[in-house]
Design a protein around this motif. Structure first.
Motif, PDB file in Angstrom:
ATOM      1  N   HIS A  44      46.926  30.323  21.364  1.00  0.00           N
ATOM      2  CA  HIS A  44      47.086  31.452  20.429  1.00  0.00           C
ATOM      3  C   HIS A  44      48.118  32.452  20.948  1.00  0.00           C
ATOM      4  O   HIS A  44      48.981  32.914  20.207  1.00  0.00           O
ATOM      5  N   GLN A  45      47.983  32.803  22.225  1.00  0.00           N
ATOM      6  CA  GLN A  45      48.920  33.781  22.800  1.00  0.00           C
ATOM      7  C   GLN A  45      50.361  33.267  22.728  1.00  0.00           C
ATOM      8  O   GLN A  45      51.280  34.013  22.380  1.00  0.00           O
ATOM      9  N   SER A  50      42.522  41.927  26.578  1.00  0.00           N
ATOM     10  CA  SER A  50      42.986  40.536  26.631  1.00  0.00           C
ATOM     11  C   SER A  50      42.668  39.771  25.347  1.00  0.00           C
ATOM     12  O   SER A  50      43.327  38.788  25.027  1.00  0.00           O
ATOM     13  N   ASP A  51      41.668  40.246  24.590  1.00  0.00           N
ATOM     14  CA  ASP A  51      41.292  39.560  23.346  1.00  0.00           C
ATOM     15  C   ASP A  51      42.259  39.865  22.196  1.00  0.00           C
ATOM     16  O   ASP A  51      42.232  39.190  21.169  1.00  0.00           O
ATOM     17  N   HIS A  71      49.204  42.303  21.783  1.00  0.00           N
ATOM     18  CA  HIS A  71      50.189  41.848  22.775  1.00  0.00           C
ATOM     19  C   HIS A  71      51.521  41.495  22.097  1.00  0.00           C
ATOM     20  O   HIS A  71      52.596  41.780  22.632  1.00  0.00           O
ATOM     21  N   ALA A 104      53.004  36.315  21.869  1.00  0.00           N
ATOM     22  CA  ALA A 104      52.348  37.450  22.524  1.00  0.00           C
ATOM     23  C   ALA A 104      52.656  37.554  24.013  1.00  0.00           C
ATOM     24  O   ALA A 104      52.206  38.505  24.646  1.00  0.00           O
ATOM     25  N   CYS A 105      53.393  36.588  24.571  1.00  0.00           N
ATOM     26  CA  CYS A 105      53.598  36.645  26.030  1.00  0.00           C
ATOM     27  C   CYS A 105      54.906  35.965  26.440  1.00  0.00           C
ATOM     28  O   CYS A 105      55.386  35.051  25.767  1.00  0.00           O
ATOM     29  N   GLN A 117      42.781  29.489  23.796  1.00  0.00           N
ATOM     30  CA  GLN A 117      43.148  30.911  23.859  1.00  0.00           C
ATOM     31  C   GLN A 117      44.604  31.062  24.302  1.00  0.00           C
ATOM     32  O   GLN A 117      45.340  31.914  23.780  1.00  0.00           O
ATOM     33  N   VAL A 120      45.356  39.517  20.601  1.00  0.00           N
ATOM     34  CA  VAL A 120      46.592  38.727  20.580  1.00  0.00           C
ATOM     35  C   VAL A 120      47.682  39.455  19.799  1.00  0.00           C
ATOM     36  O   VAL A 120      48.829  39.566  20.247  1.00  0.00           O
ATOM     37  N   ASP A 121      47.333  39.999  18.629  1.00  0.00           N
ATOM     38  CA  ASP A 121      48.336  40.714  17.817  1.00  0.00           C
ATOM     39  C   ASP A 121      48.869  41.949  18.552  1.00  0.00           C
ATOM     40  O   ASP A 121      50.047  42.286  18.447  1.00  0.00           O
ATOM     41  N   ARG A 136      51.791  32.726  18.961  1.00  0.00           N
ATOM     42  CA  ARG A 136      51.955  33.965  18.194  1.00  0.00           C
ATOM     43  C   ARG A 136      52.907  34.943  18.877  1.00  0.00           C
ATOM     44  O   ARG A 136      52.967  36.127  18.523  1.00  0.00           O
TER      45      ARG A 136
END
Ligand SMILES: [Mg+2]
Length: 379
Positions: free
Chosen positions: A257-258, A226-227, A232, A263-264, A254, A229-230, A261
């Motif tokens: 960031h996701q 989960s930490d 994901h 990531a989700c 947090q 981000v890149d 970037r």
């Protein structure tokens, strides 16, 4: 209205069914329950949970550091109280034990607000709709295929039309076989989600989940640490399956960031891990501004309120084995009807613990130290 006094207790409550995922296995949850009494005689109830480690730390944080900071303070200064608790404990960690512990107090504060204004929480927070659809969710990697299908069948019997299962078998073909068996059973129009519980490095995720393409998955949950981000973001760029993250994130920063970037596709905040309702609502609004749906983790009794308050919450998680209603520890459990829930309509959040039932599960920090719980199966 000022906060006049507080009490806290720890309970270890057995799951109604054992859990097994790609990296953990356990049979109970710890709850720390907080009561805040106001100077006009109202009692607000809050709580937080852990999956076997942390309850005594949460209680210490609450008793020695957080509750004393809100005593004597105005309940209606909810943003000030949250910020004060978070900033005063920031040096020992801006997330984790601190946000878990803040959640218990924040939830109690919102309960007091609702009672003082004589409004249920879902109306206080926005009042968008009256009921919320959900999905049947199993922590079921340890089940053989027959037991897995029986669990899915029981979700169908509750009226769910969306389903989530664990993946992460050593043999990727076994994952494929289990996922396709569930897909065949629930039909092509049902939503089917899979959860890897952070098991793989990004390159392995891409290889393994590409194999699951025929299952037309609605989301892939926590594919890697989960930490990362890149990681994901890389996974999301390589797969057609939408990526869901968030149950192991602890602050709005947090989540920012996701989201920013790339990531989700879906975020899954946990109301206890992020520090309660105040922080949860900020994450929900941030997701809304990025046109990202929210599928909250766990916490059905509170998610019923929040999900009915705002437009961008997709569903609740009907998690088999745990939850206050299923464990039989609250006086007015929520019932899933036709795959949907309605929030409690009494002032506040309406969660009133059944102390007669809970008494048998009460713990002291000393007893928790003696009766250790091991949850990880991979270390
Ligand atoms: Mg999960």
């Amino acid at each position: 209205m000022k906060i006049a006094s507080f009490e806290s207790e720890i309970y270890r409550v057995p799951l109604t069914e054992a859990w097994g995922s790609s990296n953990y296995s356990f049979t109970s949850l710890e709850f720390v329950i907080v009561s805040l009494k106001s100077d006009n005689g109202l009692i607000g109830t809050g709580w937080t949970f852990s999956v076997g480690n942390g309850g005594a730390a949460f209680k210490s944080m609450i008793d020695y550091y957080l509750a004393p900071k809100v005593l004597g303070q105005d309940v209606f200064q909810v943003e000030r109280l949250w910020s004060r608790m978070w900033l005063e404990t920031h040096d020992v960690g801006s997330s984790g034990v601190t946000t878990h512990a803040i959640a218990a107090i924040d939830i109690a504060i919102w309960d007091l607000l609702g009672q003082a204004l004589r409004q249920p929480l879902h109306r206080l927070l926005g009042g968008y709709r009256d009921s919320l659809p959900g999905y049947g969710s199993g922590v079921n990697l340890h089940l053989d295929q027959d037991a897995l299908l029986a669990q899915m069948e029981s979700f169908q019997a509750q009226g769910y039309r969306a389903f989530k299962m664990k993946i992460g078998k050593d043999d990727p073909h076994e994952d494929l076989e289990r996922v396709m068996a569930v897909r065949a059973m629930v039909g092509n129009t049902a939503r089917l989600m899979v959860d890897a519980n952070q098991k793989w490095h990004p390159s392995e995720v891409i290889r393994r989940v590409d194999m699951l393409k025929p299952a037309n998955l609605f989301w892939l949950e926590e594919p890697t640490l989960s930490d990362d981000v890149d990681g994901h973001a890389l996974i999301r760029s390589k797969l057609v399956t939408p990526v869901a993250v968030g149950e192991s994130l602890y602050t709005k920063h947090q989540f920012a960031h996701q989201i920013t970037r790339g990531a989700c596709d879906i975020v899954q905040p946990d109301v206890y891990r992020v520090g309660g309702i105040t922080e949860f609502m900020k994450i929900v609004k941030m997701a809304e501004s990025h046109n990202i749906p929210v599928a909250p983790h766990f916490g059905m009794e509170l998610v019923a309120h929040i999900g009915c308050a705002v437009p961008n919450i997709l569903c609740f998680e009907g998690l088999r084995g745990a939850g206050l209603s299923e464990m039989g520890i609250i006086e007015r459990p929520l019932t899933v009807t036709d795959g949907t829930i309605q929030p409690d309509d009494t002032p506040g959040h309406g969660v009133r613990f059944d102390m007669g039932v809970l008494a048998q599960y009460r713990q002291t920090p000393e007893r928790l130290a003696r009766e250790q719980v091991t949850t990880r199966t991979d270390v």
